[in-house]
Design a protein around this motif. Structure first.
Motif, PDB file in Angstrom:
ATOM      1  N   UNK A  53       0.691  -1.220  -0.056  1.00  0.00           N
ATOM      2  CA  UNK A  53       0.069  -0.111   0.111  1.00  0.00           C
ATOM      3  C   UNK A  53       0.872   0.984  -0.172  1.00  0.00           C
ATOM      4  N   UNK A  54       2.022   1.331   0.914  1.00  0.00           N
ATOM      5  CA  UNK A  54       2.831   2.470   1.003  1.00  0.00           C
ATOM      6  C   UNK A  54       3.513   2.748  -0.348  1.00  0.00           C
ATOM      7  N   UNK A  55       3.862   1.609  -1.279  1.00  0.00           N
ATOM      8  CA  UNK A  55       4.657   1.797  -2.431  1.00  0.00           C
ATOM      9  C   UNK A  55       3.790   2.183  -3.658  1.00  0.00           C
ATOM     10  N   UNK A  56       2.631   1.459  -3.627  1.00  0.00           N
ATOM     11  CA  UNK A  56       1.983   1.431  -4.954  1.00  0.00           C
ATOM     12  C   UNK A  56       0.424   1.824  -4.669  1.00  0.00           C
ATOM     13  N   UNK A  57       0.094   2.025  -3.341  1.00  0.00           N
ATOM     14  CA  UNK A  57      -1.499   2.327  -3.243  1.00  0.00           C
ATOM     15  C   UNK A  57      -2.324   1.203  -3.657  1.00  0.00           C
ATOM     16  N   UNK A  58      -1.773   0.028  -3.227  1.00  0.00           N
ATOM     17  CA  UNK A  58      -2.308  -1.202  -3.759  1.00  0.00           C
ATOM     18  C   UNK A  58      -2.750  -2.300  -2.568  1.00  0.00           C
ATOM     19  N   UNK A  59      -3.855  -2.852  -2.565  1.00  0.00           N
ATOM     20  CA  UNK A  59      -3.634  -3.929  -1.551  1.00  0.00           C
ATOM     21  C   UNK A  59      -3.943  -5.211  -2.210  1.00  0.00           C
ATOM     22  N   UNK A  60      -3.942  -6.392  -1.344  1.00  0.00           N
ATOM     23  CA  UNK A  60      -4.137  -7.541  -2.043  1.00  0.00           C
ATOM     24  C   UNK A  60      -5.837  -8.097  -1.816  1.00  0.00           C
ATOM     25  N   UNK A  61      -6.212  -9.131  -2.435  1.00  0.00           N
ATOM     26  CA  UNK A  61      -7.673  -9.650  -1.949  1.00  0.00           C
ATOM     27  C   UNK A  61      -7.731 -10.323  -0.867  1.00  0.00           C
ATOM     28  N   UNK A  62      -6.722 -10.634  -0.071  1.00  0.00           N
ATOM     29  CA  UNK A  62      -6.668 -11.394   1.049  1.00  0.00           C
ATOM     30  C   UNK A  62      -6.878 -10.763   2.189  1.00  0.00           C
ATOM     31  N   UNK A  63      -7.832 -11.467   3.233  1.00  0.00           N
ATOM     32  CA  UNK A  63      -8.285 -11.111   4.525  1.00  0.00           C
ATOM     33  C   UNK A  63      -7.562 -11.969   5.529  1.00  0.00           C
ATOM     34  N   UNK A  64      -7.046 -11.490   6.576  1.00  0.00           N
ATOM     35  CA  UNK A  64      -6.799 -12.148   7.783  1.00  0.00           C
ATOM     36  C   UNK A  64      -8.134 -12.286   8.726  1.00  0.00           C
ATOM     37  N   UNK A  65      -8.752 -13.606   9.012  1.00  0.00           N
ATOM     38  CA  UNK A  65      -9.843 -13.773   9.767  1.00  0.00           C
ATOM     39  C   UNK A  65      -9.395 -14.043  11.461  1.00  0.00           C
ATOM     40  N   UNK A  66     -10.059 -13.375  12.357  1.00  0.00           N
ATOM     41  CA  UNK A  66      -9.758 -13.943  13.699  1.00  0.00           C
ATOM     42  C   UNK A  66     -10.331 -15.209  13.987  1.00  0.00           C
ATOM     43  N   UNK A  67     -10.341 -15.529  15.287  1.00  0.00           N
ATOM     44  CA  UNK A  67     -11.075 -16.959  15.640  1.00  0.00           C
ATOM     45  C   UNK A  67     -12.407 -16.991  15.447  1.00  0.00           C
ATOM     46  N   UNK A  68     -12.970 -16.004  15.693  1.00  0.00           N
ATOM     47  CA  UNK A  68     -14.404 -16.064  15.594  1.00  0.00           C
ATOM     48  C   UNK A  68     -14.917 -15.928  14.152  1.00  0.00           C
ATOM     49  N   UNK A  69     -13.991 -15.611  13.328  1.00  0.00           N
ATOM     50  CA  UNK A  69     -14.530 -15.200  11.784  1.00  0.00           C
ATOM     51  C   UNK A  69     -13.995 -16.037  10.847  1.00  0.00           C
ATOM     52  N   UNK A  70     -13.456 -17.360  11.517  1.00  0.00           N
ATOM     53  CA  UNK A  70     -12.665 -17.951  10.684  1.00  0.00           C
ATOM     54  C   UNK A  70     -13.528 -18.750   9.577  1.00  0.00           C
ATOM     55  N   UNK A  71     -15.003 -18.864   9.620  1.00  0.00           N
ATOM     56  CA  UNK A  71     -15.980 -19.171   8.617  1.00  0.00           C
ATOM     57  C   UNK A  71     -15.881 -20.977   8.803  1.00  0.00           C
ATOM     58  N   UNK A  72     -15.774 -21.251  10.006  1.00  0.00           N
ATOM     59  CA  UNK A  72     -16.098 -22.896  10.446  1.00  0.00           C
ATOM     60  C   UNK A  72     -17.222 -22.855  11.343  1.00  0.00           C
ATOM     61  N   UNK A  73     -17.916 -24.173  11.168  1.00  0.00           N
ATOM     62  CA  UNK A  73     -18.866 -24.395  11.800  1.00  0.00           C
ATOM     63  C   UNK A  73     -18.583 -24.066  13.410  1.00  0.00           C
ATOM     64  N   UNK A  74     -19.761 -23.976  14.096  1.00  0.00           N
ATOM     65  CA  UNK A  74     -19.793 -23.967  15.694  1.00  0.00           C
ATOM     66  C   UNK A  74     -19.119 -25.496  16.394  1.00  0.00           C
ATOM     67  N   UNK A  75     -19.271 -26.362  15.498  1.00  0.00           N
ATOM     68  CA  UNK A  75     -18.939 -27.730  16.359  1.00  0.00           C
ATOM     69  C   UNK A  75     -17.296 -27.938  16.030  1.00  0.00           C
ATOM     70  N   UNK A  76     -16.860 -26.893  15.546  1.00  0.00           N
ATOM     71  CA  UNK A  76     -15.375 -27.076  15.180  1.00  0.00           C
ATOM     72  C   UNK A  76     -14.952 -28.335  14.528  1.00  0.00           C
ATOM     73  N   UNK A  77     -15.601 -28.825  13.555  1.00  0.00           N
ATOM     74  CA  UNK A  77     -15.503 -29.783  12.768  1.00  0.00           C
ATOM     75  C   UNK A  77     -14.253 -29.538  11.689  1.00  0.00           C
ATOM     76  N   UNK A  78     -14.175 -28.432  11.542  1.00  0.00           N
ATOM     77  CA  UNK A  78     -12.794 -27.784  10.615  1.00  0.00           C
ATOM     78  C   UNK A  78     -13.644 -27.698   9.242  1.00  0.00           C
ATOM     79  N   UNK A  79     -14.800 -27.965   8.928  1.00  0.00           N
ATOM     80  CA  UNK A  79     -15.458 -27.804   7.819  1.00  0.00           C
ATOM     81  C   UNK A  79     -15.966 -26.310   7.563  1.00  0.00           C
ATOM     82  N   UNK A  80     -15.752 -25.823   6.374  1.00  0.00           N
ATOM     83  CA  UNK A  80     -16.395 -24.549   6.275  1.00  0.00           C
ATOM     84  C   UNK A  80     -17.790 -24.313   5.854  1.00  0.00           C
ATOM     85  N   UNK A  81     -18.320 -23.221   6.203  1.00  0.00           N
ATOM     86  CA  UNK A  81     -19.688 -23.108   5.986  1.00  0.00           C
ATOM     87  C   UNK A  81     -19.932 -22.934   4.453  1.00  0.00           C
TER      88      UNK A  81
END
Length: 90
Positions: A53-81
């Motif tokens: 961003x500093x060099x080119x005023x650009x970003x990636x399409x990637x996002x870092x998710x926190x534990x609560x936002x990881x996109x996994x079921x509440x049962x911690x099965x590791x399977x994405x919603x």
């Protein structure tokens, strides 16, 4: 002082490689080495994103998710919603 994006990208690539090595040698579910390299990816990505961003005023399409936002079921099965698997329109 801004960081060279190429150096930051190299550090991110190294962090990903270190995580792969740690994951392949995992010693249990909560291996501290795997967890440390996981966090290393996050740190390296944030530095890369800022340098890009500093060099080119650009970003990636990637996002870092926190534990609560990881996109996994509440049962911690590791399977994405299903809602989290929408394809990218291109």
């Amino acid at each position: 002082m801004s960081i060279d994006p190429r150096a930051a990208l190299s550090a991110l690539t190294t962090a990903l490689e270190e995580h792969l090595i740690a994951a392949s040698a995992r010693r249990g579910e909560e291996d501290p080495i795997v967890e440390a390299t996981f966090l290393g990816i996050i740190d390296a990505f944030e530095v890369y994103e800022e340098a890009l961003f500093d060099a080119f005023d650009e970003v990636t399409p990637l996002v870092i998710y926190g534990e609560d936002e990881a996109g996994f079921d509440d049962d911690d099965s590791g399977e994405a919603l299903d809602d989290d698997l929408d394809p990218i329109d291109g």
